[in-house]
Design an enzyme around this catalytic site. Structure first.
Site, PDB file in Angstrom:
ATOM      1  N   ILE A 476       0.817  -1.217   0.000  1.00 45.29           N
ATOM      2  CA  ILE A 476       0.000   0.000   0.000  1.00 45.29           C
ATOM      3  C   ILE A 476       0.847   1.261   0.000  1.00 45.29           C
ATOM      4  CG2 ILE A 476      -1.932  -1.166   1.104  1.00 45.29           C
ATOM      5  CD1 ILE A 476      -1.071   0.128   3.755  1.00 45.29           C
ATOM      6  N   GLY A 477       2.179   1.080  -0.141  1.00 43.59           N
ATOM      7  CA  GLY A 477       3.038   2.253  -0.194  1.00 43.59           C
ATOM      8  C   GLY A 477       4.351   2.165   0.554  1.00 43.59           C
ATOM      9  N   ASN A 641      15.410  -1.052   5.169  1.00 45.76           N
ATOM     10  CA  ASN A 641      15.742  -0.075   4.136  1.00 45.76           C
ATOM     11  C   ASN A 641      15.609   1.319   4.723  1.00 45.76           C
ATOM     12  OD1 ASN A 641      15.539   1.811   1.929  1.00 45.76           O
ATOM     13  ND2 ASN A 641      15.032   0.122   0.572  1.00 45.76           N
ATOM     14  N   LYS A 643      15.853   4.180   3.403  1.00 50.39           N
ATOM     15  CA  LYS A 643      15.125   5.148   2.575  1.00 50.39           C
ATOM     16  C   LYS A 643      13.615   4.946   2.690  1.00 50.39           C
ATOM     17  CE  LYS A 643      16.629   6.555  -1.454  1.00 50.39           C
ATOM     18  NZ  LYS A 643      17.000   6.628  -2.888  1.00 50.39           N
ATOM     19  N   GLN A 648       8.331   6.193   5.413  1.00 45.33           N
ATOM     20  CA  GLN A 648       7.208   5.841   6.275  1.00 45.33           C
ATOM     21  C   GLN A 648       7.098   6.803   7.457  1.00 45.33           C
ATOM     22  OE1 GLN A 648       4.694   2.908   6.384  1.00 45.33           O
ATOM     23  NE2 GLN A 648       5.063   3.872   4.417  1.00 45.33           N
ATOM     24  N   LYS A 711      11.067  -4.965  13.434  1.00 48.85           N
ATOM     25  CA  LYS A 711       9.743  -4.708  14.012  1.00 48.85           C
ATOM     26  C   LYS A 711       9.059  -3.634  13.163  1.00 48.85           C
ATOM     27  CE  LYS A 711      11.193  -4.049  18.440  1.00 48.85           C
ATOM     28  NZ  LYS A 711      11.167  -3.984  19.936  1.00 48.85           N
ATOM     29  N   GLY A 712       7.736  -3.546  13.275  1.00 45.59           N
ATOM     30  CA  GLY A 712       6.975  -2.652  12.405  1.00 45.59           C
ATOM     31  C   GLY A 712       7.159  -1.180  12.738  1.00 45.59           C
ATOM     32  N   GLY A 714       5.036   1.196  10.570  1.00 45.94           N
ATOM     33  CA  GLY A 714       3.948   1.914   9.906  1.00 45.94           C
ATOM     34  C   GLY A 714       3.055   2.698  10.849  1.00 45.94           C
ATOM     35  N   GLU A 715       2.700   2.110  11.983  1.00 49.20           N
ATOM     36  CA  GLU A 715       1.784   2.771  12.910  1.00 49.20           C
ATOM     37  C   GLU A 715       2.506   3.786  13.801  1.00 49.20           C
ATOM     38  OE1 GLU A 715      -1.112   1.800  12.044  1.00 49.20           O
ATOM     39  OE2 GLU A 715      -0.583  -0.110  11.114  1.00 49.20           O
TER      40      GLU A 715
END
Length: 748
Positions: A476-477, A641, A643, A648, A711-712, A714-715
């Site tokens: 999604i991006g 990554n 970049k 994000q 670990k994530g 996005g949020e």
């Protein structure tokens, strides 16, 4: 075996593998799919918020040029799953998604009541304006503020006393009330709408009576496949979902919505493919939003700055037909060392469409209240807000009484504070100026569970040395394909240019939805597992060949690098992967590997963390607030990554700026209709609203969380941003604004 993980590509700022096709227009999104004999659909929405459809006049629309059909509850093909869901002998579900064209009931304003199908999009839009409906209108309830006394405990919590949405007490209930040093404040967040660049769109095609193919904007390929199989009572393998490219999503693609089923109904009726794309206005009413929420925080502390009690209550809105819940209070339960914590969560059913998870779901809402309250308490105590948080830093999860898998939030706080120039922050609000502008600094902490799900990846090695990996996950991006290529390159010992990662199809091995910041952890672990399995097969072939020089060598004696396998103690003894396949006479080498979390999730508490710092300037005469500098620092394990991860974090900061300063849906409660329904009235941040964002990563691996140490992010990129800005505005002006967005009228 020599460990080459993190050696070559992991952590580098590699360009996106799909960047060129996206910026040149070669990438095809759902609305750009063209199929032979395709029809176009346009939805007609209700003009009331509650009641019944008395009559639908479709004659003029049906006579319009190019119109093929006008469908509604009286003539649309029935969805088999809808009938079953409504059967009186079945257990009553905890609400259910809206059943489009099921009956004459209206549950929310702009509910789809008809679908116009025509041979061109323009003709379908024209005919849709000719559809007229009359209603038996009922009194609707859409005023959140006046109905909070009707909020209820979610059904899931009622059924299960151990459910996480139940009331929670650690220590003494509401202990802050009896303490001398305390604050008590209420906070309000309006509904925020999903507004990705790509509008929600679907192309539906029945290839046979029981065989459905959809090209859909979705974050959940397998979830969508299963949902449509249930709806139409056909085998899941007969449903094919394609979502190769997704033009941005913030949670709006985690649900199957009425427009998707409407398009499938239309395709069933016509016996030909149907394309349906929502308008920008329909994006405000038909595909979810961050729910309007009221919160109250009470907090007490000792004079030297130790928190003694927190009570955090929240009410979030939901629809009248479906219960939507989220983890608004989770951060309060585990972030600080308070011995007494009480949380209460309720939902308020209104005559509106169903909300949905929006980036930082629940936690972003809860963090605004909690982190604002921390700032208020620090001000009462005359303690620096950073020092206050460090005094109450947790070295163990106080909710679960488990050790953290890893936690480097303290390092993140100190790194971010130095970068923003926190030492410039005055203790006394309203005292720092830059010419006419008041200047202030604020901070906010964010956290989100370091989730990991079950995922499977198929990997195929070809004689030319190229590797193709496949998984049904979407992008999604965040740059999913790029991250997977980097993980595969490091684990397989193959150059990134030789690796292709294919995604977005239900024909590929299954994966969880792209949500909850879990894709790299879930799918990346499966990529790693598939890479190791390929190496093991290559090793078996090489060591089993008497003429290769590897005879009798063990797997750990081998090095895999640059598309070659060699002996650790004799680097000159080597074979390319291509040579091994040729020796075996194989046209390709294929493995399929599943990866899933293990028992570590019962032994440790796993979270990602962020801290955001904001510098703001406020004009005292106009009330204009500008974010002039942002620093976002993340503790999210090993960064794959730099970049794309940085992208994000910047994107999350932009969303947080919108949450704090510009975004908010306004309901005209007289009609139950949003007056903010386009970009003229609903303001998302633009470049002029967004300063340069400095991104810092702690970049320390968490191997308990995932085999790669990731670990994530996005949020956590957006959780904590809004309170950082609100706290900075207080530091600049001395005015505490507790209702978002913070617009000039609230500061004058």
């Amino acid at each position: 075996m020599k460990d080459y993980f993190f050696q070559d590509t992991i952590g580098k700022p590699m360009d996106r593998v799909d960047g060129r096709v996206k910026v040149t227009g070669a990438a095809k999104y759902s609305a750009e799919i063209e199929l032979p004999n395709m029809a176009h659909g346009v939805l007609v929405g209700s003009t009331i918020a509650k009641g019944r459809i008395k009559n639908i006049d479709t004659k003029a629309a049906e006579r319009a040029p190019g119109v093929l059909a006008v469908l509604h509850y009286q003539n649309a093909p029935k969805v088999p799953g809808y009938v079953q869901a409504a059967h009186p002998t079945e257990p009553k579900p905890i609400g259910q998604p809206h059943r489009v064209f099921y009956d004459d009931k209206v549950y929310f304003n702009d509910q789809p009541i008809a679908l116009v199908l025509a041979d061109t999009l323009e003709r379908a839009h024209y005919a849709a304006k000719l559809v007229k409906a009359s209603y038996e209108e009922e009194k609707h309830t859409t005023n959140f503020a006046k109905n909070t006394d009707k909020a209820i405990l979610p059904t899931a919590a009622k059924r299960n006393p151990r459910h996480g949405l139940n009331d929670y007490v650690r220590g003494k209930e509401d202990a802050y009330k009896n303490e001398p040093l305390k604050i008590e404040s209420e906070y309000v967040i309006p509904s925020e709408m999903h507004n990705p660049m790509e509008l929600q769109a679907i192309v539906a095609h029945w290839e046979a009576d029981d065989k459905l193919t959809v090209y859909d904007k979705t974050q959940a390929v397998i979830g969508t496949q299963n949902a449509f199989a249930r709806e139409w009572k056909i085998p899941v393998e007969n449903v094919k979902v394609i979502a190769t490219y997704v033009g941005g999503a913030f949670g709006n693609g985690l649900h199957t919505w009425p427009h998707e089923t409407a398009a499938i109904i239309g395709a069933k009726k016509l016996g030909r493919p149907v394309k349906l794309m929502l308008t920008r206005e329909q994006m405000f009413t038909m595909v979810g939003y961050r729910p309007h929420a009221w919160q109250k925080v009470g907090m007490s502390a000792t004079p030297d700055g130790k928190i003694t009690a927190i009570t955090h209550e929240a009410i979030g809105q939901t629809s009248s037909y479906e219960e939507f819940t989220e983890s608004t209070l989770q951060q309060t339960r585990m972030m600080y060392t308070s011995p007494n914590v009480t949380t209460r969560y309720r939902i308020l059913p209104l005559d509106i469409s169903t909300p949905i998870w929006m980036r930082g779901p629940g936690e972003a809402t809860g963090a605004f209240a909690l982190e604002s309250a921390l700032d208020e308490m620090a001000h009462v105590l005359k303690i620096d807000p950073l020092e206050f948080r460090l005094k109450n830093y947790t070295e163990r999860d106080p909710e679960k009484n488990l050790p953290w898998s890893t936690k480097f939030l303290k390092e993140a706080m100190l790194m971010g504070a130095e970068k923003i120039g926190w030492s410039n922050r005055p203790m006394q609000p309203g005292t720092l100026r830059d010419g006419e502008w008041q200047v202030g600094y604020g901070m906010g902490v964010g956290t989100f569970g370091a989730h990991r799900g079950r995922a499977t990846v198929k990997a195929t090695l070809y004689p030319d040395g190229k590797v193709v990996m496949q998984c049904a996950t979407t992008d999604i991006g965040p740059g999913t394909g790029t991250a997977m290529v980097q993980i595969a390159a490091d684990n397989l010992g193959v150059a990134p240019e030789q690796i292709t990662f294919e995604l977005g199809s239900s024909l590929f091995p299954p994966s969880p939805s792209q949500g909850g910041s879990a894709t790299v952890a879930s799918v990346g672990s499966a990529v790693r597992a598939a890479s190791i399995a390929l190496k093991q097969k290559l090793a078996s072939m090489a060591t089993g060949n008497a003429d290769s020089g590897f005879r009798g060598a063990k797997f750990e004696d081998l090095t895999f690098q640059n598309g070659q396998v060699s002996l650790n103690n004799s680097p000159g003894t080597k074979l390319t992967y291509s040579d091994i396949l040729k020796q075996q006479g194989l046209p390709e080498l294929e493995v399929t590997e599943e990866s899933k979390p293990g028992e570590e999730r019962q032994k440790y508490s796993l979270y990602s963390y962020s801290v955001h710092f904001a510098e703001v300037k406020v004009h005292p005469l106009t009330g204009q607030a500008r974010v002039t500098k942002m620093v976002s620092c993340a503790d999210a394990g090993k960064i794959v990554n730099m970049k794309t991860a940085g992208n994000q974090m910047i994107g999350g900061a932009v969303g947080g700026i919108g949450m704090a300063l510009t975004e908010g849906a306004v309901m005209d409660v007289r009609f139950g209709r949003y007056v903010t329904k386009d970009f003229a009235e609903y303001h998302v941040p633009v470049h002029a609203d967004t300063p340069p964002v400095d991104v810092i990563f702690v970049d320390k691996p968490d191997f308990i969380s995932t085999p790669m140490g990731t670990k994530g992010i996005g949020e956590i990129a957006t959780i904590g941003v809004a309170p950082a800005i609100a706290n900075a505005i207080f530091n600049a002006t001395g005015k505490r604004v507790r209702e978002l967005p913070i617009t000039p009228d609230k500061l004058i």
